[in-house]
Design a protein around this motif. Structure first.
Motif, PDB file in Angstrom:
ATOM      1  N   ALA A   5       0.838  -1.186   0.000  1.00 26.41           N
ATOM      2  CA  ALA A   5       0.000   0.000   0.000  1.00 26.41           C
ATOM      3  C   ALA A   5       0.879   1.243   0.000  1.00 26.41           C
ATOM      4  CB  ALA A   5      -0.911   0.003   1.221  1.00 26.41           C
ATOM      5  N   PRO A   6       0.733   2.091  -1.032  1.00 24.90           N
ATOM      6  CA  PRO A   6       1.519   3.308  -1.061  1.00 24.90           C
ATOM      7  C   PRO A   6       1.055   4.289   0.018  1.00 24.90           C
ATOM      8  CG  PRO A   6       0.340   2.963  -3.162  1.00 24.90           C
ATOM      9  CD  PRO A   6      -0.061   1.885  -2.212  1.00 24.90           C
ATOM     10  N   THR A   7       1.951   5.157   0.464  1.00 26.90           N
ATOM     11  CA  THR A   7       1.578   6.197   1.408  1.00 26.90           C
ATOM     12  C   THR A   7       1.044   7.387   0.632  1.00 26.90           C
ATOM     13  OG1 THR A   7       3.811   7.061   1.356  1.00 26.90           O
ATOM     14  CG2 THR A   7       3.280   5.489   3.112  1.00 26.90           C
ATOM     15  N   ALA A   8       0.209   8.198   1.257  1.00 32.22           N
ATOM     16  CA  ALA A   8      -0.526   9.240   0.550  1.00 32.22           C
ATOM     17  C   ALA A   8       0.100  10.619   0.675  1.00 32.22           C
ATOM     18  CB  ALA A   8      -1.959   9.281   1.056  1.00 32.22           C
ATOM     19  N   LEU A  31      -1.941  -2.596 -10.892  1.00 30.35           N
ATOM     20  CA  LEU A  31      -3.122  -2.560 -10.023  1.00 30.35           C
ATOM     21  C   LEU A  31      -4.332  -3.190 -10.710  1.00 30.35           C
ATOM     22  CD1 LEU A  31      -2.767   0.973  -8.394  1.00 30.35           C
ATOM     23  CD2 LEU A  31      -2.594  -1.244  -7.240  1.00 30.35           C
ATOM     24  N   LEU A  32      -4.528  -2.898 -11.981  1.00 29.74           N
ATOM     25  CA  LEU A  32      -5.662  -3.489 -12.700  1.00 29.74           C
ATOM     26  C   LEU A  32      -5.455  -4.984 -12.939  1.00 29.74           C
ATOM     27  CD1 LEU A  32      -6.583  -0.666 -15.251  1.00 29.74           C
ATOM     28  CD2 LEU A  32      -7.827  -1.349 -13.190  1.00 29.74           C
ATOM     29  N   ASP A  96     -17.275  -3.451  -3.269  1.00 29.94           N
ATOM     30  CA  ASP A  96     -16.722  -2.121  -3.513  1.00 29.94           C
ATOM     31  C   ASP A  96     -15.308  -2.181  -4.068  1.00 29.94           C
ATOM     32  OD1 ASP A  96     -19.031  -0.883  -2.551  1.00 29.94           O
ATOM     33  OD2 ASP A  96     -18.304  -0.934  -0.483  1.00 29.94           O
ATOM     34  N   SER A  97     -14.928  -3.296  -4.666  1.00 28.89           N
ATOM     35  CA  SER A  97     -13.545  -3.435  -5.116  1.00 28.89           C
ATOM     36  C   SER A  97     -13.195  -2.441  -6.221  1.00 28.89           C
ATOM     37  CB  SER A  97     -13.250  -4.867  -5.558  1.00 28.89           C
ATOM     38  OG  SER A  97     -13.978  -5.208  -6.714  1.00 28.89           O
ATOM     39  N   ALA A  98     -14.146  -2.036  -7.045  1.00 26.83           N
ATOM     40  CA  ALA A  98     -13.854  -1.060  -8.102  1.00 26.83           C
ATOM     41  C   ALA A  98     -13.484   0.283  -7.481  1.00 26.83           C
ATOM     42  CB  ALA A  98     -15.042  -0.904  -9.047  1.00 26.83           C
ATOM     43  N   GLN A 103      -9.303   4.212  -5.839  1.00 30.77           N
ATOM     44  CA  GLN A 103      -8.573   4.978  -4.831  1.00 30.77           C
ATOM     45  C   GLN A 103      -7.076   4.693  -4.909  1.00 30.77           C
ATOM     46  OE1 GLN A 103     -10.784   3.660  -1.333  1.00 30.77           O
ATOM     47  NE2 GLN A 103     -11.426   5.775  -1.002  1.00 30.77           N
ATOM     48  N   ARG A 104      -6.718   3.438  -5.094  1.00 30.23           N
ATOM     49  CA  ARG A 104      -5.298   3.074  -5.170  1.00 30.23           C
ATOM     50  C   ARG A 104      -4.648   3.671  -6.411  1.00 30.23           C
ATOM     51  NH1 ARG A 104      -3.645  -2.650  -3.668  1.00 30.23           N
ATOM     52  NH2 ARG A 104      -1.918  -1.462  -2.847  1.00 30.23           N
ATOM     53  N   ILE A 105      -5.375   3.691  -7.526  1.00 24.55           N
ATOM     54  CA  ILE A 105      -4.839   4.289  -8.757  1.00 24.55           C
ATOM     55  C   ILE A 105      -4.631   5.790  -8.555  1.00 24.55           C
ATOM     56  CG2 ILE A 105      -5.401   4.877 -11.151  1.00 24.55           C
ATOM     57  CD1 ILE A 105      -6.682   2.052 -11.370  1.00 24.55           C
ATOM     58  N   LEU A 106      -5.605   6.463  -7.931  1.00 21.28           N
ATOM     59  CA  LEU A 106      -5.466   7.901  -7.691  1.00 21.28           C
ATOM     60  C   LEU A 106      -4.338   8.197  -6.711  1.00 21.28           C
ATOM     61  CD1 LEU A 106      -9.205   8.908  -7.647  1.00 21.28           C
ATOM     62  CD2 LEU A 106      -7.479   9.649  -9.279  1.00 21.28           C
ATOM     63  N   LEU A 107      -4.186   7.372  -5.703  1.00 24.35           N
ATOM     64  CA  LEU A 107      -3.093   7.544  -4.749  1.00 24.35           C
ATOM     65  C   LEU A 107      -1.745   7.396  -5.457  1.00 24.35           C
ATOM     66  CD1 LEU A 107      -2.029   7.847  -1.868  1.00 24.35           C
ATOM     67  CD2 LEU A 107      -2.381   5.392  -1.573  1.00 24.35           C
ATOM     68  N   LEU A 108      -1.647   6.383  -6.308  1.00 24.43           N
ATOM     69  CA  LEU A 108      -0.426   6.183  -7.088  1.00 24.43           C
ATOM     70  C   LEU A 108      -0.160   7.407  -7.965  1.00 24.43           C
ATOM     71  CD1 LEU A 108       1.870   4.307  -8.159  1.00 24.43           C
ATOM     72  CD2 LEU A 108       0.223   3.578  -9.901  1.00 24.43           C
ATOM     73  N   ARG A 109      -1.184   7.939  -8.586  1.00 24.50           N
ATOM     74  CA  ARG A 109      -1.014   9.101  -9.466  1.00 24.50           C
ATOM     75  C   ARG A 109      -0.535  10.309  -8.672  1.00 24.50           C
ATOM     76  NH1 ARG A 109      -2.650  13.454 -11.959  1.00 24.50           N
ATOM     77  NH2 ARG A 109      -2.475  13.557 -14.216  1.00 24.50           N
ATOM     78  N   ARG A 110      -1.105  10.541  -7.484  1.00 29.62           N
ATOM     79  CA  ARG A 110      -0.658  11.663  -6.655  1.00 29.62           C
ATOM     80  C   ARG A 110       0.810  11.501  -6.263  1.00 29.62           C
ATOM     81  NH1 ARG A 110      -5.847  11.143  -4.331  1.00 29.62           N
ATOM     82  NH2 ARG A 110      -4.989   9.991  -2.559  1.00 29.62           N
ATOM     83  N   GLN A 111       1.196  10.270  -5.916  1.00 30.14           N
ATOM     84  CA  GLN A 111       2.598  10.020  -5.562  1.00 30.14           C
ATOM     85  C   GLN A 111       3.514  10.343  -6.736  1.00 30.14           C
ATOM     86  OE1 GLN A 111       2.765   5.903  -4.365  1.00 30.14           O
ATOM     87  NE2 GLN A 111       3.190   6.518  -2.253  1.00 30.14           N
TER      88      GLN A 111
END
Length: 195
Positions: A5-8, A31-32, A96-98, A103-111
């Motif tokens: 899990a990446p940090t935010a 991730l996909l 709610d897996s989608a 959320q994980r994709i967006l977190l990765l993008r922010r990182q």
């Protein structure tokens, strides 16, 4: 097996630079590809014989979504992923897996936008460590199929280094398997299927 899990970090929704883009696209693809619901749909060819190609197209479509609208949020991405699952794989999720994947994709993008490539590198290490494979070991029956069209995932005895995963979300009801009954002469007796 759980993914790292990446940090935010807090960052902007600005377009990614040419240096950042490959980190994001590779991590998003991992991730996909490790999303159990999508893996199950591909493994069982819910999208037809070209299901793996559809998954690859889906990865490109998500990248294009962010290129055309860098302000895409988790709800928009979730709707986008669910629409593709429905249209291309005839799959509807009951979990709610989608949203979690979004959320994980967006977190990765922010990182990545903050030039923090640790999450992308951790995903890449996870993928390489597990041989780039992600085959769910579950039995799936598509709605409307007869009992004779039952399909199973990989059996435990096979080699190939499959990723041990949490149980994939159930897409449809799974029918119970009938146990074989063999008489004293070694002949298998025909059993009625339980409904």
């Amino acid at each position: 097996m759980a993914q790292p899990a990446p940090t935010a970090p807090q960052s902007t929704n600005a377009p990614l630079t040419p240096t950042q883009t490959p980190y994001f696209e590779n991590g998003m693809t991992i991730l996909l590809n490790t999303w159990p619901a999508l893996s199950m749909a591909v493994e069982n060819e819910f999208g037809g014989p070209d299901s793996a190609d559809k998954r690859d197209w889906m990865c490109g479509a998500v990248a294009d979504l962010f290129n055309s609208d860098p302000t895409t949020d988790a709800e928009d991405l979730e709707d986008f992923l669910l629409q593709i699952l429905s249209d291309e794989f005839e799959t509807a999720l009951e979990d709610d897996s989608a949203y979690t994947v979004s959320q994980r994709i967006l977190l990765l993008r922010r990182q990545v936008a903050a030039d923090d490539f640790s999450g992308a590198n951790a995903l890449n290490e996870f993928w390489e460590k597990n041989g780039g494979r992600n085959k769910p070991k579950v039995k799936v029956v598509k709605q409307g199929d007869s009992d004779d069209d039952e399909e199973e995932g990989d059996e435990d005895g096979e080699e190939g280094g499959d990723v041990e995963m949490d149980e994939a979300p159930q897409l449809v009801a799974v029918k119970e398997r009938v146990e074989k009954v063999v008489d004293e002469d070694g002949f298998e007796l025909v059993q009625k299927r339980r409904r």
